[in-house]
Design a protein around this motif. Sequence first.
Motif, PDB file in Angstrom:
ATOM      1  N   ALA A 241       0.879  -1.187   0.013  1.00 44.31           N
ATOM      2  CA  ALA A 241       0.061   0.061   0.002  1.00 44.31           C
ATOM      3  C   ALA A 241       0.888   1.338   0.139  1.00 44.31           C
ATOM      4  CB  ALA A 241      -1.011   0.003   1.198  1.00 44.31           C
ATOM      5  N   GLY A 242       2.034   1.205   0.693  1.00 49.46           N
ATOM      6  CA  GLY A 242       2.836   2.255   0.777  1.00 49.46           C
ATOM      7  C   GLY A 242       3.393   2.645  -0.527  1.00 49.46           C
ATOM      8  N   MET A 243       3.846   1.711  -1.138  1.00 49.21           N
ATOM      9  CA  MET A 243       4.629   1.498  -2.539  1.00 49.21           C
ATOM     10  C   MET A 243       3.709   2.389  -3.317  1.00 49.21           C
ATOM     11  SD  MET A 243       7.710   0.810  -2.370  1.00 49.21           S
ATOM     12  CE  MET A 243       7.747   1.374  -0.543  1.00 49.21           C
ATOM     13  N   GLU A 244       2.489   1.791  -3.612  1.00 51.77           N
ATOM     14  CA  GLU A 244       1.583   2.160  -4.575  1.00 51.77           C
ATOM     15  C   GLU A 244       1.765   3.776  -4.737  1.00 51.77           C
ATOM     16  OE1 GLU A 244      -2.135   0.335  -3.877  1.00 51.77           O
ATOM     17  OE2 GLU A 244      -1.416  -1.508  -4.862  1.00 51.77           O
ATOM     18  N   LEU A 245       1.681   4.269  -3.649  1.00 47.35           N
ATOM     19  CA  LEU A 245       1.562   5.774  -3.415  1.00 47.35           C
ATOM     20  C   LEU A 245       2.884   6.441  -4.094  1.00 47.35           C
ATOM     21  CD1 LEU A 245       0.086   5.926   0.102  1.00 47.35           C
ATOM     22  CD2 LEU A 245      -1.027   6.847  -2.082  1.00 47.35           C
ATOM     23  N   LEU A 246       3.865   5.763  -3.969  1.00 46.77           N
ATOM     24  CA  LEU A 246       4.983   6.315  -4.394  1.00 46.77           C
ATOM     25  C   LEU A 246       5.091   6.137  -6.063  1.00 46.77           C
ATOM     26  CD1 LEU A 246       7.452   5.098  -1.866  1.00 46.77           C
ATOM     27  CD2 LEU A 246       5.950   7.157  -1.881  1.00 46.77           C
ATOM     28  N   PHE A 247       4.519   5.413  -6.638  1.00 47.27           N
ATOM     29  CA  PHE A 247       4.696   5.167  -8.198  1.00 47.27           C
ATOM     30  C   PHE A 247       3.588   6.224  -8.739  1.00 47.27           C
ATOM     31  CE2 PHE A 247       6.541   1.348  -6.644  1.00 47.27           C
ATOM     32  CZ  PHE A 247       7.509   1.435  -7.219  1.00 47.27           C
ATOM     33  N   LEU A 248       4.010   7.309  -8.679  1.00 45.69           N
ATOM     34  CA  LEU A 248       3.327   8.396  -9.265  1.00 45.69           C
ATOM     35  C   LEU A 248       4.010   8.865 -10.206  1.00 45.69           C
ATOM     36  CD1 LEU A 248       2.542   9.998  -6.037  1.00 45.69           C
ATOM     37  CD2 LEU A 248       1.210   8.338  -6.762  1.00 45.69           C
ATOM     38  N   LYS A 249       3.219   9.335 -11.564  1.00 48.44           N
ATOM     39  CA  LYS A 249       3.790   9.553 -12.697  1.00 48.44           C
ATOM     40  C   LYS A 249       3.224  10.872 -13.104  1.00 48.44           C
ATOM     41  CE  LYS A 249       6.044   8.404 -17.064  1.00 48.44           C
ATOM     42  NZ  LYS A 249       7.163   7.560 -17.167  1.00 48.44           N
ATOM     43  N   TYR A 250       3.551  12.152 -13.187  1.00 52.13           N
ATOM     44  CA  TYR A 250       2.953  13.347 -13.627  1.00 52.13           C
ATOM     45  C   TYR A 250       3.017  13.267 -15.489  1.00 52.13           C
ATOM     46  CZ  TYR A 250       3.022  14.685  -8.813  1.00 52.13           C
ATOM     47  OH  TYR A 250       2.610  14.750  -7.274  1.00 52.13           O
ATOM     48  N   SER A 251       2.222  14.049 -15.747  1.00 51.03           N
ATOM     49  CA  SER A 251       2.206  14.446 -17.148  1.00 51.03           C
ATOM     50  C   SER A 251       3.254  15.377 -17.449  1.00 51.03           C
ATOM     51  CB  SER A 251       0.816  14.934 -17.808  1.00 51.03           C
ATOM     52  OG  SER A 251       0.540  16.142 -17.253  1.00 51.03           O
ATOM     53  N   ARG A 252       3.585  15.563 -18.734  1.00 48.79           N
ATOM     54  CA  ARG A 252       4.694  16.452 -18.911  1.00 48.79           C
ATOM     55  C   ARG A 252       4.087  17.933 -18.821  1.00 48.79           C
ATOM     56  NH1 ARG A 252       7.550  13.576 -24.172  1.00 48.79           N
ATOM     57  NH2 ARG A 252       8.629  12.255 -22.741  1.00 48.79           N
ATOM     58  N   ASP A 253       2.737  18.181 -19.162  1.00 42.18           N
ATOM     59  CA  ASP A 253       2.190  19.559 -18.978  1.00 42.18           C
ATOM     60  C   ASP A 253       2.319  20.079 -17.376  1.00 42.18           C
ATOM     61  OD1 ASP A 253       1.979  19.914 -21.587  1.00 42.18           O
ATOM     62  OD2 ASP A 253      -0.234  19.572 -21.513  1.00 42.18           O
ATOM     63  N   ASP A 254       1.939  19.083 -16.565  1.00 45.16           N
ATOM     64  CA  ASP A 254       1.937  19.277 -15.103  1.00 45.16           C
ATOM     65  C   ASP A 254       3.446  19.408 -14.529  1.00 45.16           C
ATOM     66  OD1 ASP A 254      -0.811  18.571 -14.788  1.00 45.16           O
ATOM     67  OD2 ASP A 254      -0.570  16.693 -14.076  1.00 45.16           O
ATOM     68  N   GLU A 255       4.379  18.849 -15.133  1.00 44.57           N
ATOM     69  CA  GLU A 255       5.811  19.105 -14.983  1.00 44.57           C
ATOM     70  C   GLU A 255       6.114  20.578 -15.230  1.00 44.57           C
ATOM     71  OE1 GLU A 255       8.008  16.995 -13.075  1.00 44.57           O
ATOM     72  OE2 GLU A 255       5.966  16.185 -12.861  1.00 44.57           O
ATOM     73  N   LYS A 256       5.683  20.891 -16.465  1.00 42.08           N
ATOM     74  CA  LYS A 256       6.042  22.264 -16.827  1.00 42.08           C
ATOM     75  C   LYS A 256       5.308  23.364 -15.877  1.00 42.08           C
ATOM     76  CE  LYS A 256       7.351  20.953 -21.319  1.00 42.08           C
ATOM     77  NZ  LYS A 256       6.786  20.565 -22.824  1.00 42.08           N
ATOM     78  N   GLN A 257       4.060  22.965 -15.559  1.00 42.57           N
ATOM     79  CA  GLN A 257       3.230  23.999 -14.410  1.00 42.57           C
ATOM     80  C   GLN A 257       3.914  23.922 -13.321  1.00 42.57           C
ATOM     81  OE1 GLN A 257      -0.635  23.049 -13.791  1.00 42.57           O
ATOM     82  NE2 GLN A 257      -1.288  25.462 -13.365  1.00 42.57           N
ATOM     83  N   ALA A 258       4.371  22.789 -12.739  1.00 42.05           N
ATOM     84  CA  ALA A 258       5.110  22.595 -11.259  1.00 42.05           C
ATOM     85  C   ALA A 258       6.314  23.407 -11.471  1.00 42.05           C
ATOM     86  CB  ALA A 258       5.113  21.320 -11.241  1.00 42.05           C
ATOM     87  N   ASP A 259       7.121  23.206 -12.763  1.00 44.38           N
ATOM     88  CA  ASP A 259       8.245  24.037 -12.677  1.00 44.38           C
ATOM     89  C   ASP A 259       8.099  25.620 -12.692  1.00 44.38           C
ATOM     90  OD1 ASP A 259       9.982  21.860 -12.924  1.00 44.38           O
ATOM     91  OD2 ASP A 259       9.987  21.944 -15.246  1.00 44.38           O
ATOM     92  N   GLU A 260       7.066  25.900 -13.202  1.00 47.78           N
ATOM     93  CA  GLU A 260       6.776  27.519 -13.358  1.00 47.78           C
ATOM     94  C   GLU A 260       6.350  27.895 -12.115  1.00 47.78           C
ATOM     95  OE1 GLU A 260       3.610  27.647 -16.393  1.00 47.78           O
ATOM     96  OE2 GLU A 260       5.128  27.351 -18.017  1.00 47.78           O
ATOM     97  N   LEU A 261       5.475  27.204 -11.369  1.00 42.05           N
ATOM     98  CA  LEU A 261       5.164  27.624  -9.766  1.00 42.05           C
ATOM     99  C   LEU A 261       6.316  27.440  -8.998  1.00 42.05           C
ATOM    100  CD1 LEU A 261       1.724  25.674  -9.846  1.00 42.05           C
ATOM    101  CD2 LEU A 261       2.014  27.967  -9.837  1.00 42.05           C
ATOM    102  N   GLY A 262       6.992  26.619  -9.319  1.00 46.05           N
ATOM    103  CA  GLY A 262       8.130  26.360  -8.448  1.00 46.05           C
ATOM    104  C   GLY A 262       9.259  27.634  -8.500  1.00 46.05           C
ATOM    105  N   LEU A 263       9.314  27.953  -9.601  1.00 42.06           N
ATOM    106  CA  LEU A 263      10.065  29.157  -9.928  1.00 42.06           C
ATOM    107  C   LEU A 263       9.710  30.283  -9.287  1.00 42.06           C
ATOM    108  CD1 LEU A 263      12.472  30.750 -11.479  1.00 42.06           C
ATOM    109  CD2 LEU A 263      11.098  30.800 -13.399  1.00 42.06           C
ATOM    110  N   ARG A 264       8.184  30.579  -8.990  1.00 43.19           N
ATOM    111  CA  ARG A 264       7.497  31.888  -8.753  1.00 43.19           C
ATOM    112  C   ARG A 264       7.747  31.484  -6.987  1.00 43.19           C
ATOM    113  NH1 ARG A 264       1.110  31.492  -9.290  1.00 43.19           N
ATOM    114  NH2 ARG A 264       1.948  31.858 -11.447  1.00 43.19           N
TER     115      ARG A 264
END
Length: 439
Positions: free
Chosen positions: A128-151
């Motif tokens: 159960a613990g492991m399943e939570l870690l195998f998360l994969k984001y979409s490329r668009d989400d990654e780019k948005q997270a990068d922009e927010l992170g920079l902010r």
Amino acid sequence: MGREADQQVAASIGLYPDAALQSYVQRVGAGLAATSERPSLQWTFRVVDDAAVNAFALPGGYIYVTRGLLAHLNSEAELAAVVGHEIGHVTARHSVSQMTKAQLLSVGLVVGMILRPQLQNFGGLAQAGMELLFLKYSRDDEKQADELGLRYLTRGGYDPRPMTQVFRTLERVGTAEGGGRVPAWLSTHPDPGDRGRLIAAAITALPAGQAGVRVEREAYLQRIDGVVFGEDPREGYFKTNTFYHPGMRFRVEFPPGWKPSNQKQAVGAMSPGQDALVVITLANRDSPQTAYQEFFSQPGIQRGQPWRGNINGLTAYANAFAAQTEQGVLQGIAAFVQHEGKVFQILGYAPSTRWPRHESVVTASVGSFAPLTDRRFLEVQPKRVDLVTLPQPMTIEEFARRYPSTVSVQTLAIINEVEPGQRLEAGRQAKRVVGGELG
Ligand SMILES: [Zn+2]
């Protein structure tokens, strides 16, 4: 939901046992989160005890960085870049898709995959613990997270330029690196090369005066001086098919050629055809007899031939078993062994149609559980980061010769974020890695 998942992460991966480092990361993270669109969320930042280089977020504002990541970074601004990115995933409410089962198996982390409800006590929690870690984001989400992170990074007053260095480091670490309980960064946050270029352009485009200046290189390095590097052999390690656990003082031989996996709560190995397992867990019972009786009183479990009353001098209750599952009948051996005040559960099993072909190697493996007495193995210590202040300029190769490390010069170059042949200036603090010689 986030809180429950947080407990699973703590149980299945473990938190890094350094209160000062935990509160430092919490402080850095909370400072950034306060500048985000959800400042009143109960943000929690933790360092997990894992060698892989990664960071991940759970719904509700739980954010984790691995000690492996911390060992690879070189400033608070870099840490803030990673944490800011994860905060971005939470504030933008990105949904995650889990990796496929095939990917899980190829990573080899989940030893309990074929277990079904009747047997879930034995692999369920870790799984159960492991399943939570195998998360994969979409490329668009990654780019948005990068922009927010920079902010958040710039609002937090940090110099954003180290963010591009982080992408370079993550790329160099690569997907092959790790072997931890956590998957590597690249498998959960895709496409670092492209994102590195985009973020470099975004940084260049920041209006004059908006970018902060805080880097905090020396202060950060002091925080991670002495941090465990790579797999911690005190928690068990493999040499080919033999597993040694110095902390719990046992050794066991897994069948040759099987794929090993060492988690916080279970160690095991899976056959190359993924149709048989040997897995060892703690039974959390006072006596092997109690654990044995509980195991065989479960619905769907049938008792076969008694096996042995003793394994390498240790009191044992062991029996053949068959278990009715949703996917058919499993057949195997269950052994409960008393050792050093603990009761170990050792299960070896396969679907009943496959059991005859695996029975002899599984039986030999279960019967190989033995006390570990050799001091060469018992006294093994983990590798640790060790800071050195350079008295004169030198290349990373000269540094490796003058201040010996127990990792390769390539690894030293990566963790110091320098290129081969690059000269380090006098007075600079550089990381080497010491200790960890295995018995
Ligand atoms: Zn991401």
